[in-house]
Enzyme design. Structure first.
Site: not given
Ligand code: AMP
Ligand code: ZN
Length: 111
Positions: A7, A84, A99, A97, A92
């Site tokens: 957000c 995920n 990928h 989102h 995480t």
């Molecule tokens: P997930 O593990 O599927 O929740 O993916 C979260 C993704 O967000 C991971 O691949 C992180 O590298 C990416 N991520 C986390 N913080 C940021 C950020 N500030 N800008 C870009 N990517 C991010």
């Molecule tokens: Zn959010």
């Protein structure tokens, strides 16, 4: 959501490397790329996961894949779409989102 990192990226409070934006989604380069091309499609409206997302936003994201992957130069050779969920699934960030990975031959299975 005030304490949600995505957000904050959507609002501009946290800077990001944006490759696409419209009224419903942003697409940013992943901070820790797992492939030569690794972007995240992030809905502007907060929803926690694939399980809470509306069909409308999921269909919208699907409808943009051709345009986005063409723009990224990975449509012709192919790419992977990953969502995920949960601890074992590796989610995480609790803001939906998607990928998109490409730019090389990706291994399978991804574990
Ligand atoms: P997930 O593990 O599927 O929740 O993916 C979260 C993704 O967000 C991971 O691949 C992180 O590298 C990416 N991520 C986390 N913080 C940021 C950020 N500030 N800008 C870009 N990517 C991010
Ligand atoms: Zn959010």
């Amino acid at each position: 959501m005030s304490d949600c990192v995505f957000c904050k990226i959507v609002s501009g409070e946290i800077p990001s490397n944006k490759v696409y934006e419209d009224d419903k989604i942003i697409v940013i380069n992943d901070l820790n790329p797992g492939a030569p091309v690794h972007v995240l499609i992030i809905p502007k409206e907060h929803t926690e996961s694939i399980l809470t997302a509306s069909a409308d936003i999921l269909v919208y994201i699907q409808s943009k894949l051709d345009e986005i992957t063409t723009k990224l130069g990975i449509k012709e050779k192919g790419f992977r779409v990953v969502i995920n969920y949960g601890k074992d699934g590796g989610q995480t960030v609790p803001h939906l989102h998607v990928h998109i990975l490409g730019g090389k031959v990706l291994g399978w299975p991804p574990c």
